[in-house]
Scaffold this motif. Structure first.
Motif, PDB file in Angstrom:
ATOM      1  N   VAL A   1       0.980  -1.136  -0.105  1.00  0.00           N
ATOM      2  CA  VAL A   1       0.003   0.160   0.037  1.00  0.00           C
ATOM      3  C   VAL A   1       0.938   1.197   0.070  1.00  0.00           C
ATOM      4  N   THR A   2       0.645   2.097  -0.873  1.00  0.00           N
ATOM      5  CA  THR A   2       1.548   3.419  -1.146  1.00  0.00           C
ATOM      6  C   THR A   2       0.633   4.437  -1.115  1.00  0.00           C
ATOM      7  N   SER A   3       0.054   4.731   0.164  1.00  0.00           N
ATOM      8  CA  SER A   3      -0.928   5.976   0.200  1.00  0.00           C
ATOM      9  C   SER A   3      -0.993   6.179   1.762  1.00  0.00           C
ATOM     10  N   LYS A   4      -0.704   7.452   1.947  1.00  0.00           N
ATOM     11  CA  LYS A   4      -0.565   7.689   3.331  1.00  0.00           C
ATOM     12  C   LYS A   4      -1.888   7.482   3.985  1.00  0.00           C
ATOM     13  N   ARG A   5      -3.144   7.755   3.265  1.00  0.00           N
ATOM     14  CA  ARG A   5      -4.164   7.735   4.129  1.00  0.00           C
ATOM     15  C   ARG A   5      -4.597   6.193   4.489  1.00  0.00           C
ATOM     16  N   LYS A   6      -4.179   5.150   3.586  1.00  0.00           N
ATOM     17  CA  LYS A   6      -4.294   3.892   3.929  1.00  0.00           C
ATOM     18  C   LYS A   6      -3.313   3.466   4.896  1.00  0.00           C
ATOM     19  N   LEU A   7      -1.975   3.966   4.765  1.00  0.00           N
ATOM     20  CA  LEU A   7      -1.062   3.347   5.832  1.00  0.00           C
ATOM     21  C   LEU A   7      -1.488   3.886   7.221  1.00  0.00           C
TER      22      LEU A   7
ATOM     23  N   GLY B   1       2.783   0.416  14.673  1.00  0.00           N
ATOM     24  CA  GLY B   1       3.126   2.000  14.302  1.00  0.00           C
ATOM     25  C   GLY B   1       3.680   2.190  12.845  1.00  0.00           C
ATOM     26  N   TRP B   2       3.862   3.306  12.766  1.00  0.00           N
ATOM     27  CA  TRP B   2       4.292   3.874  11.181  1.00  0.00           C
ATOM     28  C   TRP B   2       5.625   3.259  11.088  1.00  0.00           C
ATOM     29  N   ASP B   3       6.412   2.848  11.987  1.00  0.00           N
ATOM     30  CA  ASP B   3       7.491   2.316  11.833  1.00  0.00           C
ATOM     31  C   ASP B   3       7.576   0.593  11.942  1.00  0.00           C
ATOM     32  N   ASP B   4       6.454   0.296  12.080  1.00  0.00           N
ATOM     33  CA  ASP B   4       6.417  -1.253  11.993  1.00  0.00           C
ATOM     34  C   ASP B   4       7.425  -1.789  10.928  1.00  0.00           C
ATOM     35  N   PRO B   5       8.305  -2.838  11.080  1.00  0.00           N
ATOM     36  CA  PRO B   5       8.803  -3.409   9.975  1.00  0.00           C
ATOM     37  C   PRO B   5       8.195  -3.776   8.825  1.00  0.00           C
ATOM     38  N   ARG B   6       6.981  -4.247   8.870  1.00  0.00           N
ATOM     39  CA  ARG B   6       6.009  -4.565   7.832  1.00  0.00           C
ATOM     40  C   ARG B   6       5.645  -3.568   7.055  1.00  0.00           C
ATOM     41  N   MET B   7       5.708  -2.457   7.400  1.00  0.00           N
ATOM     42  CA  MET B   7       5.376  -0.961   6.670  1.00  0.00           C
ATOM     43  C   MET B   7       6.184  -0.443   5.667  1.00  0.00           C
TER      44      MET B   7
ATOM     45  N   LEU C   1      10.837   0.574   6.572  1.00  0.00           N
ATOM     46  CA  LEU C   1      11.599  -0.078   5.816  1.00  0.00           C
ATOM     47  C   LEU C   1      13.361  -0.088   6.554  1.00  0.00           C
ATOM     48  N   ARG C   2      13.451   1.346   7.287  1.00  0.00           N
ATOM     49  CA  ARG C   2      14.908   1.500   8.049  1.00  0.00           C
ATOM     50  C   ARG C   2      14.856   0.492   9.288  1.00  0.00           C
ATOM     51  N   ARG C   3      13.818   0.423   9.968  1.00  0.00           N
ATOM     52  CA  ARG C   3      13.719  -0.927  10.931  1.00  0.00           C
ATOM     53  C   ARG C   3      13.803  -2.018  10.377  1.00  0.00           C
ATOM     54  N   ARG C   4      13.165  -2.370   9.323  1.00  0.00           N
ATOM     55  CA  ARG C   4      13.021  -3.857   8.814  1.00  0.00           C
ATOM     56  C   ARG C   4      14.465  -4.122   8.298  1.00  0.00           C
ATOM     57  N   GLY C   5      15.408  -3.259   8.117  1.00  0.00           N
ATOM     58  CA  GLY C   5      16.902  -3.377   7.910  1.00  0.00           C
ATOM     59  C   GLY C   5      17.237  -3.032   6.645  1.00  0.00           C
ATOM     60  N   TYR C   6      16.243  -2.221   5.832  1.00  0.00           N
ATOM     61  CA  TYR C   6      16.663  -1.819   4.497  1.00  0.00           C
ATOM     62  C   TYR C   6      17.863  -0.623   4.914  1.00  0.00           C
ATOM     63  N   THR C   7      18.743  -0.662   3.941  1.00  0.00           N
ATOM     64  CA  THR C   7      19.699   0.433   4.011  1.00  0.00           C
ATOM     65  C   THR C   7      19.552   1.600   2.950  1.00  0.00           C
ATOM     66  N   PRO C   8      19.893   2.675   3.172  1.00  0.00           N
ATOM     67  CA  PRO C   8      19.814   3.829   2.334  1.00  0.00           C
ATOM     68  C   PRO C   8      20.272   3.618   0.978  1.00  0.00           C
ATOM     69  N   ASN C   9      21.280   2.935   0.874  1.00  0.00           N
ATOM     70  CA  ASN C   9      21.921   2.624  -0.457  1.00  0.00           C
ATOM     71  C   ASN C   9      20.938   1.648  -1.207  1.00  0.00           C
ATOM     72  N   SER C  10      20.424   0.525  -0.582  1.00  0.00           N
ATOM     73  CA  SER C  10      19.552  -0.220  -1.239  1.00  0.00           C
ATOM     74  C   SER C  10      18.373   0.464  -1.858  1.00  0.00           C
ATOM     75  N   LEU C  11      17.480   1.412  -0.922  1.00  0.00           N
ATOM     76  CA  LEU C  11      16.591   2.324  -1.511  1.00  0.00           C
ATOM     77  C   LEU C  11      16.848   3.227  -2.728  1.00  0.00           C
ATOM     78  N   ARG C  12      18.002   3.693  -2.596  1.00  0.00           N
ATOM     79  CA  ARG C  12      18.456   4.588  -3.702  1.00  0.00           C
ATOM     80  C   ARG C  12      18.781   3.904  -5.030  1.00  0.00           C
ATOM     81  N   THR C  13      19.406   2.580  -4.721  1.00  0.00           N
ATOM     82  CA  THR C  13      19.738   1.774  -5.941  1.00  0.00           C
ATOM     83  C   THR C  13      18.121   1.450  -6.649  1.00  0.00           C
ATOM     84  N   PHE C  14      17.442   1.083  -5.837  1.00  0.00           N
ATOM     85  CA  PHE C  14      16.295   0.636  -6.317  1.00  0.00           C
ATOM     86  C   PHE C  14      15.409   1.641  -6.945  1.00  0.00           C
ATOM     87  N   CYS C  15      15.466   3.108  -6.577  1.00  0.00           N
ATOM     88  CA  CYS C  15      14.892   3.956  -7.275  1.00  0.00           C
ATOM     89  C   CYS C  15      15.547   4.622  -8.522  1.00  0.00           C
ATOM     90  N   GLU C  16      16.951   3.908  -8.633  1.00  0.00           N
ATOM     91  CA  GLU C  16      17.526   4.462  -9.913  1.00  0.00           C
ATOM     92  C   GLU C  16      17.057   3.235 -10.971  1.00  0.00           C
TER      93      GLU C  16
END
Ligand code: ATP
Ligand code: MG
Ligand code: MG
Length: 551
Positions: free
Chosen positions: A268-274, A285-291, A297-312
């Motif tokens: 789900v990528t809509s703030k209203r639904k989240l 909460g907003w930082d639940d690792p499933r969110m 995502l940070r709490r889940r263990g995603y790294t900044p690098n991995s998210l930037r790579t994904f966006c690229e």
């Protein structure tokens, strides 16, 4: 340069610069509304806006689009800054709030009125809607549309002074009630709301609408390229109309360019639904690792690098599409494969006693931390160990290459052992294995090269530390296309969290810092969760080892 360097938006920028537009350089902005936490879709917009500025030697502002006081809060202002910084971007001293422009926006509205391009309307919200017409039918003009400039100025002033109640009057742009584009049928640009604002308090009781505030905030900040998502395409004519009306010239004024928003399978990528998931208790909460929030995502263990790579990697397109969440997982797996230290952890322990290993003896096995470095550690080996329950099978099929009665297996970084005896409780459950070891089979020993088919991980019973391990599955269940159903709450996966309360971890991970990543050998990638205390380690599984992403 990133792939941001070669998308259609960059091409538009190139054309503008070739035309001699924007001699001061490229200036973008990321404009979140502080009404919730940022999510993975925002990450795409952040990478795009900051990336375009960087690739063109320009600058990018952070602007809080805080013109709707009802849903906004400072909690979100703080979390948004934290998330953008964590992603690796900085706005230096260019953090702005649209609410800081309320005075200027009011003046622009007055200017429109004076030009005969805006009027105060007394119709109710419902009447305005029904007068608006449809795609096939033109709208109907409001009976208040032809008020004189003087009357409009006076009424707008009174709106500002608080002389009317919520909804009693609005200010509308005067364009064309028969315009084919419904957005151009005299859009509302100011409304009355006697509500406190998180920054301006009770100073204002009229607030500008998004379509009015956004282009002008862009113009005030001298933004050149106002990049936004596709749903605003219909609003672009008003964006341009407004800047035209107020005398901002093409080539010097901002222009809006739309791109496709990120949609992810199972997500789900809509703030209203989240918000609904948080407020109705589906997650912690907003930082639940499933969110799919950046904080989740940070709490889940995603790294900044991995998210930037994904966006690229997903790129920037003009048409909406659905991206497989497996690609996001691929990006973090790839990053952690390169960078995370390996350790051994047993999630569902089965005791093994090495009967021919001297009692009380302990030795330390040399274990490499990561195949990409020469760093290593020492792992204690002891007469009593734990292995994974699923690495033993009593009635094993031929192809089962882990431990079975009479079978041999190699302990990672250690010896070859043989299963001699299976101990069961009264109910017939296997509770312990008695094994023997081949003392010469460790690295450097005479039989070190002896071939056995399987290698399994283990921990020393005396040295292992207990930990809670949280295993996650998708929060939203979908069909094979991965699309989230309209009734997303009914599709919430009730088994999206599995807690392993008494996992056993190699002692090298004791006193590790929250946020540290590991590969648990043969099991997956894990991160130390913030719920960790001096008494208890808590790990989140980031992703499993197996990559399901096929390019
Ligand atoms: P939501 O629907 O989740 O509330 P929004 O667009 O209302 O999203 P904003 O705070 O206004 O949220 O978003 C800030 C910026 O991020 C906007 O420019 C918006 O277009 C962009 N954005 C939001 N969601 C996505 C997405 N899924 N993909 C790409 N960009 C997005
Ligand atoms: Mg928005
Ligand atoms: Mg929104």
């Amino acid at each position: 340069n990133t792939s941001v360097g070669s998308n259609f938006i960059q091409n538009e920028i190139n054309d503008d610069l070739k035309n001699g537009y924007y001699p001061e350089g490229v200036h973008t902005r990321f404009p979140p509304e502080p009404n919730g936490y940022l999510h993975i879709g925002h990450a795409k917009s952040i990478c795009l806006n900051f990336g375009l500025a960087k690739n063109n030697g320009g600058i990018c502002n952070l602007r809080f689009d805080d013109t709707n006081p009802v849903k906004e809060d400072v909690e979100y202002v703080d979390s948004i800054q934290e998330d953008i910084k964590w992603l690796g971007f900085s706005w230096d001293d260019r953090m702005f709030f649209a609410s800081d422009y309320f005075g200027k926006l009011y003046d622009y509205a007055v200017e429109l009125i004076k030009k005969g391009l805006a009027y105060v309307d007394d119709l109710t919200a419902e009447e305005i809607r029904s007068y608006r017409g449809t795609l096939t039918e033109p709208g109907k003009e409001s009976p208040y549309r032809n008020r004189s400039v003087e009357e409009n100025l006076e009424l707008f002033q009174k709106m500002k002074a608080g002389e009317f109640g919520d909804g009693e009057k609005v200010l509308r742009a005067k364009i064309d009630m028969a315009a084919p584009n419904i957005v151009m049928r005299d859009p509302v640009i100011y409304r009355i709301a006697h509500v406190s604002h998180h920054r301006t308090g009770d100073e204002w009781c009229i607030y500008p609408m998004y379509d009015f505030a956004h282009p002008l905030s862009d113009a005030i900040e001298e933004i050149t390229h106002s990049v936004c998502t596709l749903e605003f395409e219909d609003h672009r004519p008003f964006y341009d109309w407004l800047l035209d009306a107020l005398g901002f010239k093409v080539g010097a004024r901002p222009r809006q360019i739309e791109f496709a928003r990120l949609n992810l399978t199972n997500t789900v990528t809509s703030k209203r639904k989240l918000r609904q998931l948080v407020e109705e208790g589906y997650v912690s909460g907003w930082d639940d690792p499933r969110m799919p929030t950046i904080s989740g995502l940070r709490r889940r263990g995603y790294t900044p690098n991995s998210l930037r790579t994904f966006c690229e990697e997903i790129g920037v397109a003009k048409a909406n599409s659905l991206v497989d969440v497996a690609m996001l997982e691929h990006c973090v797996r790839d990053d952690l494969n390169k960078n995370a230290d390996r350790i051994m952890a047993v999630l569902h322990p089965l005791k093994v006693v090495i009967t021919n290993y001297p009692e009380g003896q302990k030795e330390f096995m040399v274990a490499d931390n990561n195949p990409n470095t020469s760093a290593h550690r020492y792992v204690p080996f002891f007469r009593e160990l734990y292995i994974e329950q699923e690495d033993f099978m009593e009635d094993a099929p031929k192809k089962f290459f882990r431990l079975k009665p009479e079978g041999e297996v190699r302990l990672k970084h250690g010896y070859i052992i043989k299963c001699e005896e299976v101990i069961k409780d009264e109910a017939g459950n296997v509770v312990e294995l008695h094994c023997t070891y081949d003392p010469e089979s460790k690295t450097g020993g005479a039989t070190a090269n002896r071939k056995v088919k399987g290698t399994i991980h283990w921990v020393s019973a005396e040295d292992a530390i207990e930990a809670e391990v949280r295993l996650y599955d998708y929060l939203i269940e979908t069909d094979e296309n991965g699309e989230v159903p309209a009734d997303f709450l009914a599709a919430v996966n009730k088994k999206s969290l599995e807690v392993v309360e008494h996992a056993l971890i190699e002692p090298s991970a004791s006193f590790t810092a929250v946020g540290t990543h590991y590969q648990f050998l043969r099991t997956g990638y894990f991160v130390v969760d913030k719920d960790t205390t001096p008494e208890k380690l808590v790990f989140n599984r980031v992703v499993g080892l197996k990559d399901s992403w096929a390019k």
